[in-house]
Design a protein around this motif. Structure first.
Motif, PDB file in Angstrom:
ATOM      1  N   THR B 163       0.677  -1.207  -0.068  1.00 54.46           N
ATOM      2  CA  THR B 163       0.018  -0.298  -0.120  1.00 54.46           C
ATOM      3  C   THR B 163       0.875   1.252   0.398  1.00 54.46           C
ATOM      4  O   THR B 163       0.335   2.260  -0.634  1.00 54.46           O
ATOM      5  CB  THR B 163      -1.009   0.277   1.139  1.00 54.46           C
ATOM      6  N   CYS B 166       1.916   1.772  -3.945  1.00 57.82           N
ATOM      7  CA  CYS B 166       1.325   2.314  -4.332  1.00 57.82           C
ATOM      8  C   CYS B 166       1.340   3.446  -4.939  1.00 57.82           C
ATOM      9  O   CYS B 166       0.976   4.461  -4.433  1.00 57.82           O
ATOM     10  CB  CYS B 166      -0.030   1.877  -4.876  1.00 57.82           C
ATOM     11  N   THR B 171      -4.469   0.629  -3.139  1.00 56.55           N
ATOM     12  CA  THR B 171      -5.327  -0.260  -2.546  1.00 56.55           C
ATOM     13  C   THR B 171      -4.506  -0.135  -1.277  1.00 56.55           C
ATOM     14  O   THR B 171      -3.743   1.026  -0.973  1.00 56.55           O
ATOM     15  CB  THR B 171      -4.128  -0.775  -2.906  1.00 56.55           C
ATOM     16  N   ILE B 181      -7.767  -4.452  -3.128  1.00 55.73           N
ATOM     17  CA  ILE B 181      -7.795  -3.325  -4.126  1.00 55.73           C
ATOM     18  C   ILE B 181      -8.597  -3.003  -4.772  1.00 55.73           C
ATOM     19  O   ILE B 181      -9.822  -3.641  -5.105  1.00 55.73           O
ATOM     20  CB  ILE B 181      -6.511  -4.300  -4.696  1.00 55.73           C
ATOM     21  N   CYS B 186      -6.653   0.273 -10.277  1.00 55.79           N
ATOM     22  CA  CYS B 186      -4.913   0.409 -10.317  1.00 55.79           C
ATOM     23  C   CYS B 186      -4.662   0.833 -11.853  1.00 55.79           C
ATOM     24  O   CYS B 186      -5.825  -0.010 -12.948  1.00 55.79           O
ATOM     25  CB  CYS B 186      -5.002  -1.219  -9.998  1.00 55.79           C
ATOM     26  N   CYS B 192       3.432  -2.893  -6.608  1.00 56.59           N
ATOM     27  CA  CYS B 192       3.592  -3.588  -4.909  1.00 56.59           C
ATOM     28  C   CYS B 192       3.922  -4.876  -5.234  1.00 56.59           C
ATOM     29  O   CYS B 192       4.150  -5.137  -4.247  1.00 56.59           O
ATOM     30  CB  CYS B 192       1.477  -3.589  -5.043  1.00 56.59           C
ATOM     31  N   ARG B 201       0.558 -10.995  -4.475  1.00 53.72           N
ATOM     32  CA  ARG B 201      -0.176 -10.262  -5.004  1.00 53.72           C
ATOM     33  C   ARG B 201       0.213 -10.609  -6.332  1.00 53.72           C
ATOM     34  O   ARG B 201       1.449 -11.175  -7.131  1.00 53.72           O
ATOM     35  CB  ARG B 201       1.197  -8.631  -5.850  1.00 53.72           C
ATOM     36  N   THR B 236      -7.816 -11.198  -0.026  1.00 57.16           N
ATOM     37  CA  THR B 236      -8.805 -10.851   0.591  1.00 57.16           C
ATOM     38  C   THR B 236      -9.437 -11.101   2.062  1.00 57.16           C
ATOM     39  O   THR B 236     -10.625 -10.521   3.168  1.00 57.16           O
ATOM     40  CB  THR B 236     -10.112 -10.202  -0.222  1.00 57.16           C
TER      41      THR B 236
END
Lengths: 412, 299
Positions: B163, B166, B171, B181, B186, B192, B201, B236
C-alpha cells in the motif's frame, strides 16, 4: 504578437529543416520509421492480448522494459556531467556542447516515459496519477516522486532548449536571467531523477538484491559513464557531418570525466560483490544468480560476464591517456562503456532482483521477440526525436537559418 | 513556453483578455469539477450512496454477462473487528484443497491459472526456509516423509509495503485490517508486486477466464468480483464471506482443521486463544511488515 509570429515562423522553419536531407539522412529516418512501425504493431497486440505477450510473469513482474527505463534515466541524467563544468566553472570549450547534452536529455526522458507506458497493464488509466483529477500517492510512494522529478526535468530541459534555439532563430542572445537559474536547477534535478529511481528499488526490503544503500551512488556512476559515451559519439558525428565546431579539448575533457565515472562504477560494483560473497548469506543468492547462475538456471550468466568484460575494457581504454586521445580507441571505449552499462542495467539490475522470487521460486526470464520489438520501437522514437532536434537546432545555432529580416545581431 | 508577454499586449485589449482568461479558467474549473465529481474515481473516496449505485450497476452487468443472479455486496467493515488468521503448521498436510477452494470461491482465472494461496513444501532439516522451498511438488501421496508444508497467501500486514508503494493509492488497508485493491483504479504498474515480500499479489497478464457455470455469484466489490486484464489482485480473507460473519473458504475446506480465523479484538476468540497459548511465528518478521497471519505449532 510579434513573439507569436516569430514562433510560428520558427515552427515552420523547423518543419522545413526536418524534411530536408540527403540519402543518408532519409535512409536513417526510414530505418527508424520501420522500427517504430514494427514496435507499434507489437504494442497494439500487447494492448489487445495483454502483457502475457512478454516473458514477464508473477515471479519476475518487472523486467526488460523497466530495465531499459532505468538505463535511460541515467542517460538523461548524464547531461549534467557537461552542465557542471560548463556553467559552474565557466569552462568554455564544453559550454558550446551543453545544448546537445540537453537535447539528448529531452529525448532520453521521452524514451523513459514511453518505457513506463508500455509496461503498464492499463495505460489508458495513466491519468489516475495526475493530482486533482486522479490521485498521486505523494509523498508515500517513491514512484510518485519519480513521476514528479522526471516530468519536471523534462520540462526544464524543454524550456531551456526551446528558449536557446528560438532566441538564436530570432538572432538574439538567449536570456541569461532565464537560462542560468534553470540550468543550475537542472543539476540537482539530474541527480534527483537518478537517485529517486534508485530509491524506488533500494527502498524495497522484500528484494535484498536492491535493498542496498550503495544503489543510488552506483546508479550515478554508471549513468555518468554511459550517458557521456553516447555524447562522445554524437559530437564526433556532428563534427563530421555539420559545421558545428567541437574542439578536441571538449571531447578530451568529457573522456577524462568518464574515466573517473567508469572507475567509480566498477569500484562500487566491486564493493557490492565483496559484501555478497564474503558474507555469504542467503541474500547473496541473487548476485550468484547473475554471475554464476543457480544450478541449471544460467540464462543471465553470459550477459553478466559480457558486461564485466566490456566495462573493464572501457576502463583500460579511458584510463590510459594515449588511448583516450586516439579517436579509434576512444570510440571503441565509448561503445564498450555504453554496451556494458546497457547490459548491466537492462538485464542485470531488475531481473536478478526477482530471481529467485520472494518465496524461492526460480523463473528464468529472457525477453520475448515481442518485447524486443516494442523496446526497439521505443528507442527508435527517441532517436527520431533526437535526430529531428539536432536537425533543427544545429543549423539555427550555427546561424545558417534565421528568422527573415533579422541580420546577425550583436549580443544583447 | 517561454514567450515573454510584453506589457503592450495587455494594455491594448484589457477587457477581451480578461474575459477570455476568465472563461478559460471557468471552463477548466468546470471540467475539473465534473471529472472529479462525476467521473470514475477511487472507490475509497466515493460516498456510500454513490457506491451503492455503482455496485448496483456492476450487479446488473455481471448478471447479464454470466446469465445468473449475481449479488455484489458493498458491506463495509464492522466496528470493533480486526481480522486475524492462524495456521497450524504441524497439522497442514499439503493437500492444497485450500488452494482450489480459494480459486472457486474467489472467481480466480482458470486459464491462465491464478492461485492466491501457494503451498510451499519444505525440508524438516532446513526449517522455514524459502530458498529451499518447492511449490510444485507432485508426490502420489502427501504428506511426504521429512517434509512439512507452509501455505502462503496475503499476510494482511499492518504496515503493508504494497500500500505504501502504490503510486495511485489503488490499494489500502480497510478498518477491519483487510488489504484490498480497487480494480477500477489500479494502473497495472506492479510496484506492489515488487514490494510484497510474500508473493501474495498476482497480475492479470491476460484477460482472466472463468466459465459462466463456474462463477461464484456471491460477490463483494473489493473482493471476488471478476477482475479485468492488466490489474493486480490478491487474497482478501474472503471479504464477501467474513463481513457476513462466515469463515473464509480455505478455513471451511481444510480437512485437518489447520486453519483458524477470527476477530483479534475479541478476547474470547479462538484466534486470541491461539496467539496467547501457542508457539506462534510470523513470516519474515525481520521486515517489520507485522502480518495479521500467524503460523503456529499446535502439536
Amino acid at each position: 504578437m510579434t513573439t507569436l509570429h516569430a514562433f510560428l515562423a520558427f515552427t515552420r522553419s523547423s518543419g522545413r529543416l526536418v524534411l530536408r536531407g540527403d540519402v543518408l539522412y532519409w535512409s536513417w529516418i526510414g530505418l527508424l520509421l520501420l522500427l517504430i512501425a514494427s514496435g507499434l504493431a507489437a504494442y497494439v497486440d500487447q494492448l489487445r492480448v495483454g502483457l502475457s505477450l512478454t516473458a514477464m510473469r508473477d515471479p519476475v513482474s518487472w523486467a526488460f522494459y523497466i530495465g531499459n527505463f532505468t538505463f535511460m534515466v541515467g542517460v538523461a541524467a548524464a547531461a549534467v556531467v557537461l552542465v557542471i563544468p560548463a556553467y559552474v566553472y565557466d569552462w568554455k570549450p564544453i559550454r558550446e556542447v551543453v545544448i546537445i547534452g540537453e537535447l539528448l536529455a529531452v529525448s532520453a526522458i521521452l524514451i523513459c516515459l514511453l518505457f513506463v507506458m508500455v509496461d503498464l497493464g492499463r495505460p489508458e488509466r495513466f491519468w489516475h496519477l495526475i493530482p486533482g483529477v486522479g490521485l498521486l500517492n505523494f509523498p508515500r510512494s517513491v514512484m510518485a516522486w519519480d513521476v514528479i522529478v522526471l516530468n519536471l526535468y523534462l520540462l526544464i530541459n524543454l524550456v531551456v532548449v526551446t528558449h536557446v534555439v528560438f532566441s538564436a532563430f530570432r538572432g538574439r542572445h538567449y536570456s541569461l536571467r532565464l537560462v542560468y537559474p534553470l540550468v543550475l536547477l537542472s543539476i540537482p534535478m539530474a541527480i534527483a531523477i537518478h537517485t529517486v529511481t534508485a530509491f524506488l528499488y533500494s527502498g524495497m526490503a522484500s528484494r535484498p538484491y536492491w535493498n542496498a544503500s550503495i544503489l543510488a551512488p552506483q546508479f550515478l556512476a554508471s549513468a555518468f559513464s554511459s550517458g557521456p559515451a553516447i555524447l562522445l559519439v554524437v559530437l564526433q558525428l556532428l563534427r563530421r557531418f555539420t559545421d558545428f565546431e567541437i574542439k578536441d579539448e571538449a571531447i578530451g575533457k568529457i573522456a577524462e570525466l568518464m574515466a573517473y565515472a567508469i572507475f567509480l562504477n566498477l569500484f562500487f560494483h566491486g564493493a557490492e560483490v565483496f559484501k555478497e560473497y564474503y558474507s555469504n548469506t542467503e541474500h547473496s543468492l541473487y548476485t550468484r544468480y547473475w554471475f554464476e547462475g543457480i544450478g541449471t538456471h544460467t540464462t543471465l550468466v553470459p550477459y553478466a560476464w559480457t558486461a564485466v568484460g566490456l566495462q573493464l575494457l572501457a576502463l583500460v581504454l579511458f584510463i590510459v591517456p594515449a588511448a583516450r586521445r586516439n579517436s579509434v580507441t576512444l570510440n571503441v571505449g565509448a561503445v564498450a562503456t555504453y554496451a556494458g552499462g546497457y547490459i548491466e542495467k537492462g538485464m542485470g539490475l531488475i531481473i536478478p532482483g526477482f530471481t529467485p522470487d520472494t518465496l524461492g521460486e526460480i523463473y528464468e526470464y529472457s525477453p520475448t521477440m515481442h518485447e524486443l520489438r516494442v523496446a526497439a520501437g521505443v528507442f527508435a522514437i527517441g532517436f527520431l526525436v533526437f535526430t529531428f532536434l539536432l536537425r533543427v537546432a544545429v543549423p539555427i545555432l550555427l546561424g545558417q537559418v534565421r528568422l527573415a529580416g533579422t541580420g546577425t545581431q550583436a549580443l544583447e | 513556453m517561454a514567450t515573454p508577454r510584453t506589457a503592450h499586449d495587455v494594455d491594448d485589449h484589457p477587457t477581451s483578455l480578461t474575459r477570455r482568461s476568465f472563461t478559460t479558467c471557468a471552463a477548466a474549473a468546470a471540467a475539473g469539477w465534473i471529472l472529479t465529481a462525476c467521473g470514475p474515481k477511487r472507490l475509497y473516496d466515493v460516498s456510500r450512496e454513490r457506491l451503492r449505485e455503482l455496485v448496483g450497476d456492476v450487479e446488473r452487468e455481471y448478471s447479464a454477462t454470466y446469465g445468473k443472479d449475481v449479488t455484489v455486496s458493498a458491506a463495509g467493515p464492522q466496528p470493533g473487528v480486526l481480522f486475524g488468521y492462524a495456521l497450524d503448521i504441524s497439522r497442514c498436510t499439503g493437500c492444497r484443497r485450500c488452494v482450489y477452494a480459494c480459486v472457486e470461491e474467489n472467481n480466480q482465472s482458470r486459464d491462465p491459472q491464478v492461485h492466491w494461496i501457494r503451498v510451499l513444501q519444505m525440508d524438516k532439516e532446513h526449517g522455514v526456509d524459502f530458498a529451499h522451498a518447492d511449490q510444485y511438488y507432485e508426490p502420489a501421496q502427501v504428506p511426504e516423509e521429512g517434509k512439512f508444508y507452509v501455505p502462503v497467501s496475503c499476510q494482511q500486514c499492518r504496515d503493508a509495503p504494497c500500500t505504501k508503494v502504490c503510486p495511485t493509492g489503488a490499494t489500502w488497508a480497510e478498518k477491519d485490517g483487510i488489504v484490498v485493491i480497487d480494480y477500477d483504479w489500479c494502473i497495472g504498474c506492479r510496484c506492489c508486486m515488487s514490494a510484497c515480500p510474500y508473493g501474495a499479489r498476482h497480475f492479470n497478464w491476460k484477460a482472466p477466464s472463468v466459465a459462466a457455470t463456474d462463477v461464484n455469484p456471491h460477490m463483494h466489490y473489493l473482493g471476488n468480483r471478476p477482475r479485468p486484464k492488466g490489474v493486480v489482485e490478491k487474497c482478501t480473507f474472503c471479504i464477501q464471506r467474513v463481513r457476513e460473519g462466515r469463515y473464509p473458504a480455505c478455513v471451511e475446506v481444510c480437512p485437518v482443521g489447520a486453519r483458524k480465523f477470527g476477530n483479534l479484538l475479541d478476547p474470547d476468540s479462538e484466534i486470541r486463544y491461539i496467539i496467547e497459548h501457542e508457539r506462534v511465528m510470523v513470516l519474515k518478521e525481520e521486515l517489520n511488515t507485522m502480518p495479521k497471519f500467524f503460523y503456529f505449532y499446535g502439536t
